[in-house]
Write a protein that holds these residues in place. Structure first.
Motif, PDB file in Angstrom:
ATOM      1  N   HIS A 151      12.005  -1.411  -2.409  1.00  0.00           N
ATOM      2  CA  HIS A 151      13.143  -1.942  -3.159  1.00  0.00           C
ATOM      3  C   HIS A 151      13.402  -3.410  -2.859  1.00  0.00           C
ATOM      4  CE1 HIS A 151      13.947   2.197  -4.286  1.00  0.00           C
ATOM      5  NE2 HIS A 151      13.852   2.521  -3.009  1.00  0.00           N
ATOM      6  N   MET A 152      12.573  -3.995  -1.988  1.00  0.00           N
ATOM      7  CA  MET A 152      12.696  -5.418  -1.684  1.00  0.00           C
ATOM      8  C   MET A 152      11.946  -6.246  -2.717  1.00  0.00           C
ATOM      9  SD  MET A 152      12.030  -5.571   2.436  1.00  0.00           S
ATOM     10  CE  MET A 152      12.985  -4.627   3.616  1.00  0.00           C
ATOM     11  N   SER A 153      12.327  -7.508  -2.835  1.00  0.00           N
ATOM     12  CA  SER A 153      11.555  -8.436  -3.666  1.00  0.00           C
ATOM     13  C   SER A 153      10.232  -8.729  -2.981  1.00  0.00           C
ATOM     14  CB  SER A 153      12.336  -9.742  -3.855  1.00  0.00           C
ATOM     15  OG  SER A 153      12.419 -10.453  -2.616  1.00  0.00           O
ATOM     16  N   GLY A 154       9.308  -9.335  -3.717  1.00  0.00           N
ATOM     17  CA  GLY A 154       8.026  -9.687  -3.134  1.00  0.00           C
ATOM     18  C   GLY A 154       8.174 -10.625  -1.950  1.00  0.00           C
ATOM     19  N   ASP A 155       9.082 -11.588  -2.064  1.00  0.00           N
ATOM     20  CA  ASP A 155       9.315 -12.524  -0.965  1.00  0.00           C
ATOM     21  C   ASP A 155       9.840 -11.789   0.258  1.00  0.00           C
ATOM     22  OD1 ASP A 155       8.515 -14.571  -2.613  1.00  0.00           O
ATOM     23  OD2 ASP A 155      10.536 -15.307  -3.021  1.00  0.00           O
ATOM     24  N   GLU A 156      10.768 -10.868   0.053  1.00  0.00           N
ATOM     25  CA  GLU A 156      11.350 -10.119   1.166  1.00  0.00           C
ATOM     26  C   GLU A 156      10.303  -9.228   1.836  1.00  0.00           C
ATOM     27  OE1 GLU A 156      15.976  -9.623  -0.366  1.00  0.00           O
ATOM     28  OE2 GLU A 156      14.421  -8.243  -1.088  1.00  0.00           O
ATOM     29  N   GLN A 157       9.475  -8.575   1.040  1.00  0.00           N
ATOM     30  CA  GLN A 157       8.421  -7.735   1.604  1.00  0.00           C
ATOM     31  C   GLN A 157       7.459  -8.563   2.450  1.00  0.00           C
ATOM     32  OE1 GLN A 157       6.388  -5.113  -1.109  1.00  0.00           O
ATOM     33  NE2 GLN A 157       8.240  -4.679  -2.257  1.00  0.00           N
TER      34      GLN A 157
END
Length: 239
Positions: free
Chosen positions: A214-220
């Motif tokens: 459920h995270m954005s790509g940047d967060e992942q």
């Protein structure tokens, strides 16, 4: 990232001997090749296509860039210059390696044709050397050079694996028109069946508890990078 090894094109002087001043530079040829590859893919960046962009004949370019491997080596080194590292490490190894990782990821995303290249033999392009010197220097904190190389390879491996996955997913979405949201919606009935079966308890935990999907790509990317850097920290001498 090219198929060659050793000094490669960097050992060949751009201008050899006397004679008229060259009409083009390797930098011009390289920049044209990168523009074409960015827009149309690596295969499109042929000598013929580059020559057409520069308004000359393909054979004339071989005076500056003798082979396809040489061209790719120049292209890769050119885009490595976009990593944006300072001249020297700051003394904060974690911040410096984060800078390298995020700059490298951004560079790969701007130039997705890089995923079509296999892992390279070492080469001596100026931008590669500058980036390597910075990254190695960031970990020069009282451990052996072999430990530095091993830890840096782990960080680089994480970055490359992550960004390759991102780029492949983006290509699949472009090809199929399938967005992550649509994929999740279409998967719901089957996922419910798998959970209800009781046969896959760990898969069930992923669906019900995991935050990563459920995270954005940047967060992942940052979440995974922090875990890798935590491991690096555990291998370094205590302050």
């Amino acid at each position: 990232m090219s198929d060659g090894g050793g000094p490669g094109i960097w050992a060949v002087p751009e201008r050899q001997g006397r004679g008229p001043r060259p009409a083009y530079s390797r930098a011009q040829i390289t920049e044209a090749a990168v523009r074409i590859a960015d827009a149309e893919g690596l295969d499109a960046a042929s000598m013929r296509r580059i020559a057409a962009e520069l308004g000359t004949g393909a054979m004339s370019l071989y005076r500056y860039v003798p082979s396809r491997d040489d061209l790719i080596e120049l292209m890769v080194d050119h885009v490595l210059g976009e990593a944006g590292v300072p001249d020297r490490p700051s003394g904060d190894w974690r911040a410096d390696l984060t800078l390298v990782a995020e700059g490298t990821r951004a560079m790969w995303r701007r130039h997705p044709w890089l995923t079509g290249l296999r892992r390279p033999q070492p080469t001596f392009g100026p931008n590669r050397l500058r980036l390597t010197e910075f990254a190695l220097g960031a970990l020069d904190v009282g451990i052996s050079i072999d430990e530095i190389l091993t830890l840096l390879d782990m960080v680089n491996g994480y970055v490359e694996r992550s960004v390759r996955g991102e780029i492949e997913w983006m290509r699949e979405m472009e090809r199929s028109g399938l967005t992550p949201e649509r994929w999740m919606r279409e998967s719901v009935p089957h996922v419910r069946e798998l959970i209800d079966s009781g046969d896959y308890p760990m898969f069930t935990r992923v669906v019900q508890e995991a935050r990563l999907p459920h995270m954005s790509g940047d967060e992942q990317f940052r979440y995974g990078l922090e875990r890798v850097l935590d491991f690096v920290a555990g291998a370094l001498p205590e302050d």
